[in-house]
Each structure stands twice: as C-alpha cells, then as structure tokens.
Write a protein that holds these residues in place. Structure first.
Motif, PDB file in Angstrom:
ATOM      1  N   LEU A   5      82.904 108.451 131.793  1.00  0.00           N
ATOM      2  CA  LEU A   5      82.981 108.101 132.902  1.00  0.00           C
ATOM      3  C   LEU A   5      82.542 106.679 132.784  1.00  0.00           C
ATOM      4  N   VAL A   6      83.012 106.049 132.739  1.00  0.00           N
ATOM      5  CA  VAL A   6      82.833 104.449 132.979  1.00  0.00           C
ATOM      6  C   VAL A   6      83.462 103.293 133.879  1.00  0.00           C
ATOM      7  N   GLN A   7      82.468 102.431 134.171  1.00  0.00           N
ATOM      8  CA  GLN A   7      82.708 101.462 135.262  1.00  0.00           C
ATOM      9  C   GLN A   7      84.593 100.370 134.670  1.00  0.00           C
ATOM     10  N   PRO A   8      85.194  99.952 135.329  1.00  0.00           N
ATOM     11  CA  PRO A   8      85.927  98.684 135.002  1.00  0.00           C
ATOM     12  C   PRO A   8      85.387  97.984 134.067  1.00  0.00           C
ATOM     13  N   GLY A   9      85.431  97.000 133.037  1.00  0.00           N
ATOM     14  CA  GLY A   9      84.992  96.308 132.896  1.00  0.00           C
ATOM     15  C   GLY A   9      84.183  96.803 131.288  1.00  0.00           C
ATOM     16  N   GLY A  10      83.758  98.120 131.297  1.00  0.00           N
ATOM     17  CA  GLY A  10      83.404  98.677 130.705  1.00  0.00           C
ATOM     18  C   GLY A  10      83.386  99.128 129.116  1.00  0.00           C
ATOM     19  N   SER A  11      82.798  99.706 128.042  1.00  0.00           N
ATOM     20  CA  SER A  11      83.799  99.583 126.955  1.00  0.00           C
ATOM     21  C   SER A  11      83.023 101.565 127.015  1.00  0.00           C
ATOM     22  N   LEU A  12      83.754 101.863 125.984  1.00  0.00           N
ATOM     23  CA  LEU A  12      83.874 103.251 125.351  1.00  0.00           C
ATOM     24  C   LEU A  12      84.222 103.529 123.921  1.00  0.00           C
ATOM     25  N   ARG A  13      84.049 104.234 122.762  1.00  0.00           N
ATOM     26  CA  ARG A  13      84.207 104.621 121.198  1.00  0.00           C
ATOM     27  C   ARG A  13      84.664 105.526 121.326  1.00  0.00           C
ATOM     28  N   LEU A  14      85.879 106.347 121.079  1.00  0.00           N
ATOM     29  CA  LEU A  14      85.861 107.339 120.668  1.00  0.00           C
ATOM     30  C   LEU A  14      86.122 107.358 118.864  1.00  0.00           C
ATOM     31  N   SER A  15      85.912 108.964 118.515  1.00  0.00           N
ATOM     32  CA  SER A  15      85.520 109.911 117.298  1.00  0.00           C
ATOM     33  C   SER A  15      86.871 110.481 117.099  1.00  0.00           C
ATOM     34  N   CYS A  16      87.697 110.786 116.041  1.00  0.00           N
ATOM     35  CA  CYS A  16      88.231 112.154 115.865  1.00  0.00           C
ATOM     36  C   CYS A  16      87.943 112.509 114.313  1.00  0.00           C
ATOM     37  N   ALA A  17      87.666 113.158 114.027  1.00  0.00           N
ATOM     38  CA  ALA A  17      86.788 114.096 112.875  1.00  0.00           C
ATOM     39  C   ALA A  17      88.473 115.400 112.370  1.00  0.00           C
ATOM     40  N   ALA A  18      88.604 115.031 111.493  1.00  0.00           N
ATOM     41  CA  ALA A  18      90.456 115.443 111.113  1.00  0.00           C
ATOM     42  C   ALA A  18      89.396 115.951 109.460  1.00  0.00           C
ATOM     43  N   SER A  19      90.550 117.234 109.571  1.00  0.00           N
ATOM     44  CA  SER A  19      90.343 117.772 108.489  1.00  0.00           C
ATOM     45  C   SER A  19      90.821 117.246 106.846  1.00  0.00           C
ATOM     46  N   ILE A  20      90.502 117.615 106.370  1.00  0.00           N
ATOM     47  CA  ILE A  20      91.137 116.997 104.493  1.00  0.00           C
ATOM     48  C   ILE A  20      93.082 117.277 104.254  1.00  0.00           C
ATOM     49  N   THR A  21      93.381 118.072 105.015  1.00  0.00           N
ATOM     50  CA  THR A  21      94.656 117.975 105.128  1.00  0.00           C
ATOM     51  C   THR A  21      95.204 116.700 105.543  1.00  0.00           C
ATOM     52  N   ILE A  22      94.606 116.456 106.927  1.00  0.00           N
ATOM     53  CA  ILE A  22      95.407 115.716 108.031  1.00  0.00           C
ATOM     54  C   ILE A  22      94.973 114.196 107.427  1.00  0.00           C
ATOM     55  N   PHE A  23      94.038 114.148 107.136  1.00  0.00           N
ATOM     56  CA  PHE A  23      93.527 112.725 106.398  1.00  0.00           C
ATOM     57  C   PHE A  23      94.102 112.512 105.882  1.00  0.00           C
ATOM     58  N   ARG A  24      94.552 112.939 104.884  1.00  0.00           N
ATOM     59  CA  ARG A  24      96.220 112.759 103.590  1.00  0.00           C
ATOM     60  C   ARG A  24      97.303 111.972 104.429  1.00  0.00           C
ATOM     61  N   PHE A  25      97.312 112.537 105.221  1.00  0.00           N
ATOM     62  CA  PHE A  25      98.224 111.406 106.586  1.00  0.00           C
ATOM     63  C   PHE A  25      98.669 110.451 106.078  1.00  0.00           C
ATOM     64  N   ASN A  26      99.760 109.478 105.912  1.00  0.00           N
ATOM     65  CA  ASN A  26      99.716 107.821 105.190  1.00  0.00           C
ATOM     66  C   ASN A  26      99.053 107.039 107.108  1.00  0.00           C
ATOM     67  N   VAL A  27      99.380 107.887 108.603  1.00  0.00           N
ATOM     68  CA  VAL A  27      99.511 107.427 109.521  1.00  0.00           C
ATOM     69  C   VAL A  27      99.010 108.251 110.434  1.00  0.00           C
ATOM     70  N   MET A  28      97.746 107.193 111.015  1.00  0.00           N
ATOM     71  CA  MET A  28      97.194 108.013 112.152  1.00  0.00           C
ATOM     72  C   MET A  28      97.617 107.266 113.118  1.00  0.00           C
ATOM     73  N   ALA A  29      96.694 108.599 114.166  1.00  0.00           N
ATOM     74  CA  ALA A  29      97.050 107.951 116.153  1.00  0.00           C
ATOM     75  C   ALA A  29      96.579 108.011 117.049  1.00  0.00           C
ATOM     76  N   TRP A  30      96.297 107.352 118.154  1.00  0.00           N
ATOM     77  CA  TRP A  30      95.741 107.805 118.906  1.00  0.00           C
ATOM     78  C   TRP A  30      96.353 107.900 120.289  1.00  0.00           C
ATOM     79  N   TYR A  31      96.334 108.975 121.051  1.00  0.00           N
ATOM     80  CA  TYR A  31      97.468 109.162 122.036  1.00  0.00           C
ATOM     81  C   TYR A  31      96.488 109.175 123.269  1.00  0.00           C
ATOM     82  N   ARG A  32      97.540 108.449 124.710  1.00  0.00           N
ATOM     83  CA  ARG A  32      96.572 109.458 125.766  1.00  0.00           C
ATOM     84  C   ARG A  32      97.835 110.319 126.567  1.00  0.00           C
ATOM     85  N   GLN A  33      96.705 110.859 127.810  1.00  0.00           N
ATOM     86  CA  GLN A  33      98.179 110.994 128.569  1.00  0.00           C
ATOM     87  C   GLN A  33      97.893 111.332 130.148  1.00  0.00           C
TER      88      GLN A  33
END
Length: 115
Positions: A11-39
């Motif tokens: 939870l953060v106020q408008p104007g604030g900041s957050l840093r998200l992390s995504c830890a990936a397996s070896i197989t997935i990290f070999r893919f050429n393109v990684m992405a963030w999505y949101r819903q």
C-alpha cells in the motif's frame, strides 16, 4: 514447482514509489523477453513493460516516464521500479515471458495506491 515468484507490492500513497521483484527459474530466464503485466479489478490483464536479454525496454504509454524495468542475470531476477504512483496503477502485478506462457502465471503481487 514454482517457476516465477513476484514480491514487493504493498500500500502506497499517490506520488509514492515501490520496487517489484520477479525471481525466475533458469528455464524461464533463458527466454529472450521478460515482462511485467497487471490486472485491475474488473479489467483484463495488460502488458506494462518488457525487457530483452540485451537490455532493450518498452513501456505501456500509461506508465512511460514513471516505471523502469530492469534485470539482474546473476540473481535471475526482473525488477519493476515504480515512481510517482497513481490510483489507476492499483492492480495485481505479474511477471511472465512475452508472449506470456499460460503455465508460468504465478500469484502476482498486489499494489494499492490510495490516500
């Protein structure tokens, strides 16, 4: 076996900041393109940002200039630095390849921007 794990939301106020992390397996990290999505509630899942193995990045117009995607190969981790957050950024954030692989979707991490 969990192959993608998102973390860093909160939870953060408008104007604030957050840093998200995504830890990936070896197989997935070999893919050429990684992405963030949101819903957001009641909406479809949208592409937020992408990064290639060479470091090239692309962003949705709605986050351009505010979000920065990066990757650390040694840690097999993709990051999303989010600055100047707005209420419309409220959503569950997911990482995956681009194009996304259905079996890779994790639980995501909740980001709530509110006063």
């Amino acid at each position: 076996q969990v192959q993608l794990v998102e973390s860093g939301g909160g939870l953060v106020q408008p104007g604030g900041s957050l840093r998200l992390s995504c830890a990936a397996s070896i197989t997935i990290f070999r893919f050429n393109v990684m992405a963030w999505y949101r819903q957001a509630p009641g909406k479809e899942r949208d592409l937020v940002a992408t990064i290639t193995t060479g470091g090239s990045t692309n962003y949705a117009d709605s986050v351009k200039g505010r979000f920065t995607i990066s990757r650390d190969s040694a840690k097999r981790t993709v990051y999303l630095q989010m600055n100047n957050l707005k209420p419309e950024d409220t959503a569950v954030y997911y990482c995956n390849t681009q194009p996304a692989v259905a079996n890779y979707w994790g639980q995501g991490t909740q980001v709530t921007v509110s006063s």
